[in-house]
Design a protein around this motif. Structure first.
Motif, PDB file in Angstrom:
ATOM      1  N   THR A 242      67.790  41.467   9.564  1.00  0.00           N
ATOM      2  CA  THR A 242      69.063  41.673  10.267  1.00  0.00           C
ATOM      3  C   THR A 242      69.258  40.709  11.450  1.00  0.00           C
ATOM      4  O   THR A 242      70.269  40.785  12.142  1.00  0.00           O
ATOM      5  CB  THR A 242      69.134  43.131  10.791  1.00  0.00           C
ATOM      6  N   GLY A 243      68.291  39.834  11.691  1.00  0.00           N
ATOM      7  CA  GLY A 243      68.377  38.920  12.836  1.00  0.00           C
ATOM      8  C   GLY A 243      69.087  37.619  12.483  1.00  0.00           C
ATOM      9  O   GLY A 243      69.629  37.463  11.377  1.00  0.00           O
ATOM     10  N   SER A 244      69.069  36.688  13.441  1.00  0.00           N
ATOM     11  CA  SER A 244      69.744  35.402  13.247  1.00  0.00           C
ATOM     12  C   SER A 244      69.129  34.642  12.063  1.00  0.00           C
ATOM     13  O   SER A 244      69.847  34.214  11.148  1.00  0.00           O
ATOM     14  CB  SER A 244      69.645  34.606  14.552  1.00  0.00           C
ATOM     15  N   ILE A 245      67.812  34.492  12.043  1.00  0.00           N
ATOM     16  CA  ILE A 245      67.165  33.799  10.919  1.00  0.00           C
ATOM     17  C   ILE A 245      67.272  34.650   9.651  1.00  0.00           C
ATOM     18  O   ILE A 245      67.545  34.127   8.563  1.00  0.00           O
ATOM     19  CB  ILE A 245      65.672  33.513  11.239  1.00  0.00           C
TER      20      ILE A 245
ATOM     21  N   GLY B 268      64.560  46.072  12.423  1.00  0.00           N
ATOM     22  CA  GLY B 268      64.186  46.925  13.562  1.00  0.00           C
ATOM     23  C   GLY B 268      65.075  48.149  13.575  1.00  0.00           C
ATOM     24  O   GLY B 268      64.821  49.121  12.860  1.00  0.00           O
ATOM     25  N   SER B 269      66.171  48.095  14.355  1.00  0.00           N
ATOM     26  CA  SER B 269      67.005  49.295  14.446  1.00  0.00           C
ATOM     27  C   SER B 269      68.477  49.087  14.082  1.00  0.00           C
ATOM     28  O   SER B 269      69.283  49.986  14.286  1.00  0.00           O
ATOM     29  CB  SER B 269      66.874  49.904  15.837  1.00  0.00           C
ATOM     30  N   ASN B 270      68.829  47.918  13.555  1.00  0.00           N
ATOM     31  CA  ASN B 270      70.221  47.722  13.118  1.00  0.00           C
ATOM     32  C   ASN B 270      70.390  48.289  11.700  1.00  0.00           C
ATOM     33  O   ASN B 270      70.446  47.562  10.703  1.00  0.00           O
ATOM     34  CB  ASN B 270      70.585  46.240  13.177  1.00  0.00           C
TER      35      ASN B 270
ATOM     36  N   GLU C 282      55.833  32.185  17.771  1.00  0.00           N
ATOM     37  CA  GLU C 282      54.862  32.851  18.641  1.00  0.00           C
ATOM     38  C   GLU C 282      53.577  33.201  17.880  1.00  0.00           C
ATOM     39  O   GLU C 282      52.511  33.316  18.477  1.00  0.00           O
ATOM     40  CB  GLU C 282      55.467  34.127  19.245  1.00  0.00           C
TER      41      GLU C 282
ATOM     42  N   ASP D 204      61.416  26.552  11.511  1.00  0.00           N
ATOM     43  CA  ASP D 204      61.929  25.906  12.719  1.00  0.00           C
ATOM     44  C   ASP D 204      62.460  24.523  12.329  1.00  0.00           C
ATOM     45  O   ASP D 204      61.769  23.775  11.619  1.00  0.00           O
ATOM     46  CB  ASP D 204      60.755  25.733  13.710  1.00  0.00           C
TER      47      ASP D 204
ATOM     48  N   GLY E 293      68.856  34.462  18.338  1.00  0.00           N
ATOM     49  CA  GLY E 293      68.531  35.714  19.012  1.00  0.00           C
ATOM     50  C   GLY E 293      68.365  35.482  20.524  1.00  0.00           C
ATOM     51  O   GLY E 293      68.186  34.340  20.971  1.00  0.00           O
TER      52      GLY E 293
HETATM   53  N1  LIG Z   1      67.430  31.924  15.535  1.00  0.00           N
HETATM   54  C1  LIG Z   1      67.025  30.695  15.300  1.00  0.00           C
HETATM   55  O1  LIG Z   1      67.834  29.782  15.086  1.00  0.00           O
HETATM   56  C2  LIG Z   1      65.552  30.375  15.289  1.00  0.00           C
HETATM   57  C3  LIG Z   1      65.145  29.064  15.053  1.00  0.00           C
HETATM   58  C4  LIG Z   1      63.783  28.782  14.978  1.00  0.00           C
HETATM   59  C5  LIG Z   1      62.847  29.783  15.160  1.00  0.00           C
HETATM   60  N2  LIG Z   1      63.263  31.058  15.409  1.00  0.00           N
HETATM   61  C6  LIG Z   1      62.254  32.107  15.630  1.00  0.00           C
HETATM   62  O2  LIG Z   1      62.463  33.150  14.672  1.00  0.00           O
HETATM   63  C7  LIG Z   1      62.115  34.417  15.245  1.00  0.00           C
HETATM   64  C8  LIG Z   1      63.319  35.347  15.103  1.00  0.00           C
HETATM   65  O3  LIG Z   1      64.380  34.798  15.860  1.00  0.00           O
HETATM   66  P1  LIG Z   1      65.878  35.318  15.717  1.00  0.00           P
HETATM   67  O4  LIG Z   1      66.698  34.399  16.542  1.00  0.00           O
HETATM   68  O5  LIG Z   1      66.218  35.502  14.269  1.00  0.00           O
HETATM   69  O6  LIG Z   1      65.757  36.739  16.448  1.00  0.00           O
HETATM   70  P2  LIG Z   1      66.749  37.969  16.396  1.00  0.00           P
HETATM   71  O7  LIG Z   1      68.112  37.540  16.030  1.00  0.00           O
HETATM   72  O8  LIG Z   1      66.542  38.709  17.666  1.00  0.00           O
HETATM   73  O9  LIG Z   1      66.185  38.846  15.165  1.00  0.00           O
HETATM   74  C9  LIG Z   1      64.970  39.546  15.206  1.00  0.00           C
HETATM   75  C10 LIG Z   1      64.813  40.348  13.922  1.00  0.00           C
HETATM   76  O10 LIG Z   1      63.593  41.094  13.999  1.00  0.00           O
HETATM   77  C11 LIG Z   1      63.907  42.474  13.756  1.00  0.00           C
HETATM   78  N3  LIG Z   1      62.941  43.349  14.413  1.00  0.00           N
HETATM   79  C12 LIG Z   1      62.848  43.693  15.730  1.00  0.00           C
HETATM   80  N4  LIG Z   1      61.824  44.558  15.917  1.00  0.00           N
HETATM   81  C13 LIG Z   1      61.287  44.759  14.684  1.00  0.00           C
HETATM   82  C14 LIG Z   1      60.225  45.560  14.203  1.00  0.00           C
HETATM   83  N5  LIG Z   1      59.485  46.293  15.009  1.00  0.00           N
HETATM   84  N6  LIG Z   1      59.962  45.543  12.885  1.00  0.00           N
HETATM   85  C15 LIG Z   1      60.703  44.789  12.033  1.00  0.00           C
HETATM   86  N7  LIG Z   1      61.704  44.010  12.422  1.00  0.00           N
HETATM   87  C16 LIG Z   1      62.000  43.999  13.736  1.00  0.00           C
HETATM   88  C17 LIG Z   1      65.316  42.657  14.282  1.00  0.00           C
HETATM   89  O11 LIG Z   1      65.842  43.853  13.731  1.00  0.00           O
HETATM   90  P3  LIG Z   1      67.091  44.671  14.365  1.00  0.00           P
HETATM   91  O12 LIG Z   1      68.101  43.646  14.758  1.00  0.00           O
HETATM   92  O13 LIG Z   1      67.481  45.505  13.189  1.00  0.00           O
HETATM   93  O14 LIG Z   1      66.570  45.472  15.504  1.00  0.00           O
HETATM   94  C18 LIG Z   1      65.927  41.376  13.714  1.00  0.00           C
HETATM   95  O15 LIG Z   1      66.129  41.519  12.328  1.00  0.00           O
HETATM   96  C19 LIG Z   1      61.731  34.143  16.707  1.00  0.00           C
HETATM   97  O16 LIG Z   1      60.336  34.050  16.800  1.00  0.00           O
HETATM   98  C20 LIG Z   1      62.351  32.777  17.002  1.00  0.00           C
HETATM   99  O17 LIG Z   1      61.620  32.045  17.961  1.00  0.00           O
HETATM  100  C21 LIG Z   1      64.588  31.373  15.471  1.00  0.00           C
END
Ligand SMILES: NC(=O)c1ccc[n+]([C@@H]2O[C@H](COP(=O)([O-])OP(=O)(O)OC[C@H]3O[C@@H](n4cnc5c(N)ncnc54)[C@H](OP(=O)(O)O)[C@@H]3O)[C@@H](O)[C@H]2O)c1
Length: 382
Positions: A10-13, A36-38, A124, A148, A203
Motif C-alpha cells: 500500500t506504500g509508494s513503492i 500496515g494499516s491502510n 535500511e 532504488d 513515503g
Molecule cells: N518511495 C520511493 O520512491 C523509494 C525509492 C527508493 C527506495 N525506497 C525505499 O522503500 C522503502 C519504502 O518506501 P515508501 O516510500 O514506499 O514508503 P511508504 O510509502 O511509507 O510505504 C511503506 C509501506 O510499508 C507498509 N508497512 C508499514 N508498517 C508495516 C508493517 N508492520 N508490516 C507490513 N507493512 C508495513 C505500509 O503500509 P500502510 O500504508 O498500510 O500502513 C506501506 O505499504 C523505504 O525503505 C524507502 O527508503 C523508496
C-alpha cells in the motif's frame, strides 16, 4: 510466469509495483501482499489483483478483513510472522521488500534462506545489516536486485563487467528541497517544507531523509554492499534535474551513465523481470529537449552533515551503521512529531554514534541489540 510477493503493497513503492504487475500480467503473478494499516487500499488491491496470501499489522485488522472479504478472502496473516509468511511462502519466486526500515531485515533474511530472489527497495536493510544479508545471499546463491533508482542505474551500467574494471561510482542526488541553503536558513524549517521533494513523490520517512541528505548517505552504504565496492570509491554528485540516475567510471576513464524519466516504475520493472529480455510498457518516455540544461554540483557536507555521518559510520563498520540507521529513524520521527527541529537531526545521530561501543561480531543479534540501544539513547537527547 514469476510469482511476486510484495511487502508494503500500500506504500509508494508498493503501489507502483502493482502498476508494473498490471502492465505485465502474462509475466508476473501477484502471489502475496503485506501492508500496515491502510486496510481500505489493501482491500481494493485484493479485489483487483487476487493475491493468494495477505498480511496486515494487527490481528484485529486481519480478523475484520477476513470477515469483510468473506468467501473470496485470501489466506490472511498478521504482524511480523505475517510479513515472513508473505516473504517465504512456497509459491513466491521473487519478493519485493518495500516496508519501512529495520523491520524489513528479518523477512528479507528468511526469504533469502528460502532462496527467493530479492527485489530490494528498503535500503535500511543493507545499511543496518549489510554483512549478514549479503553473506546469506552468497551462501544461498540468491540475487539481490536493487529497486532504488540509483542502484538500478549502477546495476545496469555494470551489466557484464567485472567490479575490478571499476574505478569510481557516481551516485547522483537531487539535493532535496533545501539545496543551496545554509545552516542558518534551516533553523525554522517546517514539516511541510521538508516533505516537499522537488523530483520524487515518496513515503514520508524517505522524503525527510532526502531533505537531510541521509538518504544519499544510506545509498552510499547500500551501493557498497550491493556491488562490493569500497565506500571510498563511491562519490555523490548533486544533479538537481534527476535525469542521470547514476554513473560508473571504469579504469580506462570511460563513464557509463543511466538516463531516464524520474519514474520508479522503470527500476521496479527492471528488478521484477531481470534477466528476462527488456519488455515494453506504457510508461511516459524521456524527452532530451525537455532538459536543455542539466547541471552538477558538489554536495554541501557542512550544511547537510548526515551525508558525512553515513560515510563515517560506514568506515567504522560493525554495528555503527545500525546505530546510524536507528538514531536517524528516531530523529526523523521526532521531527515529524514536532519534538525536534530539522537542523538538530544530525546532532542527535552524531551524539548517538559517539556514545556507541561497537559490539564485537557482526551478527543479527548484535545488530538488534545495537538498534534497540540506539533508539532508546536517541529518543532522550534534548
Ligand atoms: N518511495 C520511493 O520512491 C523509494 C525509492 C527508493 C527506495 N525506497 C525505499 O522503500 C522503502 C519504502 O518506501 P515508501 O516510500 O514506499 O514508503 P511508504 O510509502 O511509507 O510505504 C511503506 C509501506 O510499508 C507498509 N508497512 C508499514 N508498517 C508495516 C508493517 N508492520 N508490516 C507490513 N507493512 C508495513 C505500509 O503500509 P500502510 O500504508 O498500510 O500502513 C506501506 O505499504 C523505504 O525503505 C524507502 O527508503 C523508496
Amino acid at each position: 510466469m514469476t510469482n511476486i510477493s510484495v511487502l508494503g503493497s500500500t506504500g509508494s513503492i508498493g503501489t507502483q509495483t502493482l502498476d508494473v504487475l498490471e502492465q505485465h500480467k502474462k509475466l508476473l503473478f501477484p502471489q502475496a501482499f503485506s501492508a500496515g494499516s491502510n486496510i481500505e487500499l489493501l482491500t481494493t488491491q485484493v479485489k483487483k489483483f487476487h493475491p493468494k496470501i495477505i498480511s496486515v499489522k494487527t490481528d484485529k485488522d486481519a480478523f475484520n478483513l477476513k470477515r469483510s472479504l468473506g468467501r473470496k478472502s485470501p489466506e490472511i496473516f498478521w504482524g511480523d510472522n505475517g510479513n515472513i509468511e508473505v516473504a517465504t511462502n512456497s509459491k513466491s519466486d521473487r519478493v519485493v521488500i518495500a516496508t519501512p526500515g529495520f523491520p524489513g531485515i528479518r523477512p528479507t533474511l528468511e526469504a533469502i534462506k528460502k532462496k527467493k530472489t530479492i527485489a530490494l527497495a528498503t535500503k535500511e536493510v543493507l545499511v543496518a545489516a549489510g554483512e549478514v544479508i549479503t553473506n546469506e545471499a552468497k551462501k544461498q546463491g540468491v540475487q539481490i536486485l536493487p529497486i532504488d533508482s540509483e542502484h538500478s542505474a549502477i546495476f545496469q551500467c555494470l551489466e557484464g563487467r567485472s567490479i575490478s574494471e571499476v574505478s569510481r561510482v557516481f551516485l547522483t542526488c537531487s539535493g532535496g528541497p533545501f539545496r543551496g541553503r545554509k545552516l542558518n536558513d534551516l533553523k525554522n524549517v517546517t514539516v511541510s517544507q521538508a516533505l516537499n521533494h522537488p523530483s520524487w513523490k515518496m513515503g514520508k520517512k524517505i522524503t525527510i531523509d532526502s531533505a537531510t541528505l541521509m538518504n544519499k548517505g544510506f545509498e552510499v552504504l547500500e551501493a557498497s554492499w550491493l556491488f562490493n565496492i569500497p565506500i571510498e570509491k563511491i562519490k555523490v554528485v548533486v544533479h538537481p534535474q534527476s535525469v542521470i540516475h547514476s554513473a560508473v567510471e571504469f579504469i580506462d576513464g570511460t563513464i557509463i551513465a543511466q538516463i531516464g524519466p524520474a519514474d520508479m516504475r522503470l527500476p521496479i520493472q527492471f528488478a521484477l523481470l531481470y534477466p528476462k529480455k527488456r519488455t515494453s510498457n506504457k510508461f511516459k518516455r524521456f524527452t532530451f529537449l525537455d532538459f536543455p540544461n542539466i547541471s552538477f554540483e558538489s554536495p554541501d557536507k557542512k550544511t547537510f552533515r548526515c551525508l558525512e555521518l553515513a560515510y563515517t559510520a560506514g568506515k567504522m563498520g560493525g554495528t555503527y551503521p545500525a546505530v546510524l540507521n536507528a538514531s536517524n529513524d528516531i530523529a526523523v520521527e521526532r521531527f515529524l512529531k514536532g519534538d525536534l527541529p530539522f537542523y538538530k537531526i544530525p546532532e542527535v545521530i552524531e551524539k548517538t554514534l559517539s556514545a556507541h561501543k561497537n559490539s564485537g561480531k557482526h551478527n543479527l543479534e548484535n545488530i538488534i541489540d545495537a538498534d534497540r540501544w540506539a533508539r532508546e539513547y536517541a529518543s532522550k537527547i534534548a
